[in-house]
Write an enzyme that holds these catalytic residues in place. Sequence first.
Site, PDB file in Angstrom:
ATOM      1  N   SER A 233       7.389  18.693 -17.625  1.00 42.94           N
ATOM      2  CA  SER A 233       7.415  17.919 -16.428  1.00 42.94           C
ATOM      3  C   SER A 233       8.828  17.522 -15.742  1.00 42.94           C
ATOM      4  O   SER A 233       9.727  17.625 -16.681  1.00 42.94           O
ATOM      5  CB  SER A 233       6.888  16.363 -16.979  1.00 42.94           C
ATOM      6  OG  SER A 233       7.966  15.555 -17.333  1.00 42.94           O
ATOM      7  N   LYS A 234       8.984  17.203 -14.499  1.00 38.57           N
ATOM      8  CA  LYS A 234      10.042  17.001 -13.674  1.00 38.57           C
ATOM      9  C   LYS A 234      10.865  16.031 -14.439  1.00 38.57           C
ATOM     10  O   LYS A 234      12.125  15.986 -14.334  1.00 38.57           O
ATOM     11  CB  LYS A 234       9.691  16.481 -12.625  1.00 38.57           C
ATOM     12  CG  LYS A 234      10.075  17.659 -11.255  1.00 38.57           C
ATOM     13  CD  LYS A 234       9.864  17.008  -9.891  1.00 38.57           C
ATOM     14  CE  LYS A 234       8.369  17.188  -9.495  1.00 38.57           C
ATOM     15  NZ  LYS A 234       8.037  16.662  -8.089  1.00 38.57           N
TER      16      LYS A 234
END
Length: 464
Positions: A233-234
């Site tokens: 995830s970012k």
Amino acid sequence: MYSMTAPRVRFAPSPTGFLHVGSARAALFNWLFARHTGGTLVLRIEDTDPARSRDDLIEGIERALRWLGLDWDEGPVRQSGRMHLYREAADKLLAAGVAYYCNCTPEALRERARKTPGYDGFCRDRALQAGAVRLRTPDEGETIVQDLIRGEVRFENGALEDFVVLRTDGSPTFVLANAVDDTDMAISHVIRGEDLLPSTPKGILARRLLGETDDPVFAHLPLLVDESRQKLSKRRHSVAVEEFREQGYLAEAMRNYLALLGWAPSDDREVVSIDEIIAEFRLEDVKPSPAFFDEKKLGHINAEYIRALPGERFISDALPWLEEDPPWPPERFDLGTFTAVAPLVQERVRTLSEVPAMVDFLFLEEPDLDKEEWDKMVGRVPPAAALLDDATAEYASCDWSSEVLHGATLAIGERHGLKLNKAQAPIRLAVTGRSVGPPLFESLVVLGRECVVRRLSAARQRLP
Ligand code: GLU
């Protein structure tokens, strides 16, 4: 006419953000497959959503691909310039009676979907003349995806809703534009992330209803996960290829590492040249299980690539990190000095961004003292003050070579009952400010006697 034998593949990013490592892996696997088979790689930009597609993002994706050394043979083809094709395809589906207009409002859809998820076929037989265009999916049978990596994946047609192919504003959805282009561009192999597998039967249905009889070969690449098997995830990870570039990873190392995400050479080596990867790469060998994106392993591979660089290339690659926004006054930087220590630094960094901290003591007026390490050292090396006094005295007059400094420091340590690494700890901290760095005695030689002695005395003042 396209050749019937050489594969045609495409990398088809939607330019809604930076190039994610998962997309870069898809681009790489397409490229490897094309290069291994003598096929053709098309770069297709899926920019049908004008609100989210931006020119600078397209440029960023192309820049990241070029940095990784991934070239393409055709394109970039932008879907935004081909909108008429998708409209024609939708018209064809409407004319054949396999698609219909739907004018349900988003609110009405949401309301009804609360009871039965998915579209309920409300407009199927209303013979509307305008609205969004939905494809009428078969109620029976199944659609089978033959996947080189996953085998046969079956989807019940009854579970596939009548999905939108053209929105009310006339723009195509991903499934339609993607299927039309794969057909039009004679794509033989669709190699992409596993996240797109659920949409694959829809694409197959659209192709068939448009009159296509053959499916391309599908190869859905495994998901990338972190150490706790969570999707990357970012928020929690670096996921943009350009972030890795900015952190000082080498393109060759990054590309090598990306190749190992779901694939491995026959002898399971980790550092493999690109020519060997191309020669060995087969889609059939890609494993379906999620691939762990292991930044530690990437760092380890990067360090190996850095060590293997010709000395001059290491220096030229490191220069941007030393010249842009350095931690020392820029006029104090000296290329000759850096060149003298470069081979020692090259052996010890994981990324190029670590280089400045390894050499800052050479270019700062005063070393940037790691206070915490200093306080710890004072407790750990009981006669630190006496040790620094001895070193100051010895270094002031001994021959100035790494061998002599090494011998002198060894002798000082013995006098205080300390092994060399213990004895050299306060000296390193006093002179370089840090507890780790390039080999100490070579560093002292480069720094020069006058400066070393001055820093030793200054550090001594700080001790009781
Ligand atoms: N444009 C799609 C995406 O970026 C990929 C399409 C494909 O590879 O089929 O998710």
